[in-house]
Design a protein around this motif. Structure first.
Motif, short mmCIF file in Angstrom:
data_model
loop_
_atom_site.label_atom_id
_atom_site.label_comp_id
_atom_site.label_asym_id
_atom_site.label_seq_id
_atom_site.Cartn_x
_atom_site.Cartn_y
_atom_site.Cartn_z
N GLU A 38 -5.95 10.83 -0.80
CA GLU A 38 -4.77 11.59 -1.17
C GLU A 38 -4.97 13.07 -0.83
O GLU A 38 -6.07 13.61 -1.03
CB GLU A 38 -4.47 11.44 -2.66
N PHE A 81 -2.22 0.42 8.85
CA PHE A 81 -2.55 1.16 7.62
C PHE A 81 -1.24 1.59 6.98
O PHE A 81 -0.16 1.50 7.60
CB PHE A 81 -3.43 2.38 7.93
N THR A 82 -1.31 2.09 5.76
CA THR A 82 -0.11 2.53 5.04
C THR A 82 -0.13 4.04 4.88
O THR A 82 -1.15 4.63 4.51
CB THR A 82 -0.05 1.87 3.65
N SER A 83 0.99 4.67 5.18
CA SER A 83 1.15 6.11 5.01
C SER A 83 2.26 6.36 3.99
O SER A 83 3.37 5.84 4.12
CB SER A 83 1.53 6.78 6.34
N ARG A 86 -8.79 0.87 0.37
CA ARG A 86 -9.25 2.22 0.06
C ARG A 86 -8.14 3.22 0.36
O ARG A 86 -7.22 2.92 1.15
CB ARG A 86 -10.50 2.57 0.85
N SER A 87 -8.22 4.40 -0.25
CA SER A 87 -7.15 5.38 -0.06
C SER A 87 -7.69 6.80 -0.11
O SER A 87 -8.75 7.06 -0.69
CB SER A 87 -6.07 5.20 -1.12
N ARG A 129 -0.62 10.19 1.02
CA ARG A 129 -1.58 9.17 0.63
C ARG A 129 -1.77 8.21 1.81
O ARG A 129 -0.80 7.68 2.37
CB ARG A 129 -1.09 8.40 -0.60
N PHE A 130 -3.04 8.00 2.19
CA PHE A 130 -3.41 7.13 3.32
C PHE A 130 -4.17 5.93 2.75
O PHE A 130 -5.17 6.09 2.05
CB PHE A 130 -4.29 7.92 4.32
N GLU A 131 -3.70 4.71 3.07
CA GLU A 131 -4.33 3.50 2.54
C GLU A 131 -4.72 2.55 3.67
O GLU A 131 -3.95 2.35 4.62
CB GLU A 131 -3.36 2.76 1.60
N LYS A 132 -5.93 1.97 3.54
CA LYS A 132 -6.38 0.96 4.51
C LYS A 132 -7.52 0.15 3.91
O LYS A 132 -8.47 0.73 3.34
CB LYS A 132 -6.83 1.60 5.82
#
Length: 223
Positions: free
Chosen positions: A181, A159-161, A178-179, A172-175
């Motif tokens: 904030e 995932f992206t942090s 979807r995200s 912001r958390f992305e996976k």
């Protein structure tokens, strides 16, 4: 089962008597004394005795027709009278290289010096898919992003942090497209993130908001 065993015993007894060259029978005297045995000479023509004898020899493995009976193989591929081979101890081998094409989210495969393959499986993800769909090693370190708004981040993970520099835009958390904030209520203020490895800390209003990036989660702590 008892009847079949009785027939087999009778056939074996008959064979033993016949092997001496005589047919025989047993009779008991009326006065109960020892039995008398009468016998007749064996004829040279094959008959019931020879057929029974052959059947008994075949049953107990003594038949000679067509050569000696061979031991029947068992399911392990060994003859019944053959000992299993001793166990083989593989010598210690060195990893030559990783076979990147066989990577999975939780595993690596290595080629050994003798040509065998060795799999290494992890309970947590060790690879993530990049933009081209290839598996790459996970690295949870947070680094500068070079983008406005979210100045620090980590994208080498499942995932992206992302971490901002304002209180209204902290995380912001992305996976999977979807995200989520996160930010603090009230007027926006500057909040420079302090990065140490995989940890990001925000000193805000006398407390510290701490975010830790791992291969399975983005964890928040209030200190």
């Amino acid at each position: 089962m008892g009847r079949r065993r009785g027939v087999l015993i009778a056939a074996l007894v008959l064979m033993l008597v016949a092997s001496s060259g005589y047919w025989g029978y047993v009779a008991t005297r009326d006065d109960g004394t020892a039995p008398a045995v009468a016998a007749a000479e064996q004829t040279s023509e094959p008959g019931l005795r020879d057929r029974l004898g052959g059947a008994v020899r075949d049953l107990v493995g003594g038949g000679t027709g067509g050569g000696e009976r061979k031991a029947e193989p068992v399911s392990a591929g060994l003859a019944v009278n053959e000992r299993p081979p001793a166990g083989k101890k593989w010598p210690a081998q060195k990893r030559v290289r990783e076979v990147a094409a066989k990577r999975t989210a939780n595993g690596k495969v290595y080629q050994l010096s003798d040509g065998r393959l060795q799999a290494e499986i992890s309970a947590v993800p060790v690879h993530y898919r990049d933009a081209k769909g290839a598996y790459k090693p996970i690295d949870t370190k947070v680094k500068p992003t070079g983008r406005a708004g979210y100045v620090q981040g980590n994208a080498t993970n499942a995932f992206t942090s992302l971490f901002g520099d304002r209180t209204d835009n902290l995380v912001r958390f992305e996976k999977d497209g979807r995200s989520i904030e996160l930010g603090l209520p009230g007027a926006a203020r500057k909040a420079a993130p302090k990065v140490s490895g995989s940890t990001v800390t925000y000193p805000v209003d006398g407390v510290e908001l701490v975010y830790e990036v791992s291969s399975t989660e983005l964890k928040e702590k209030i200190v």
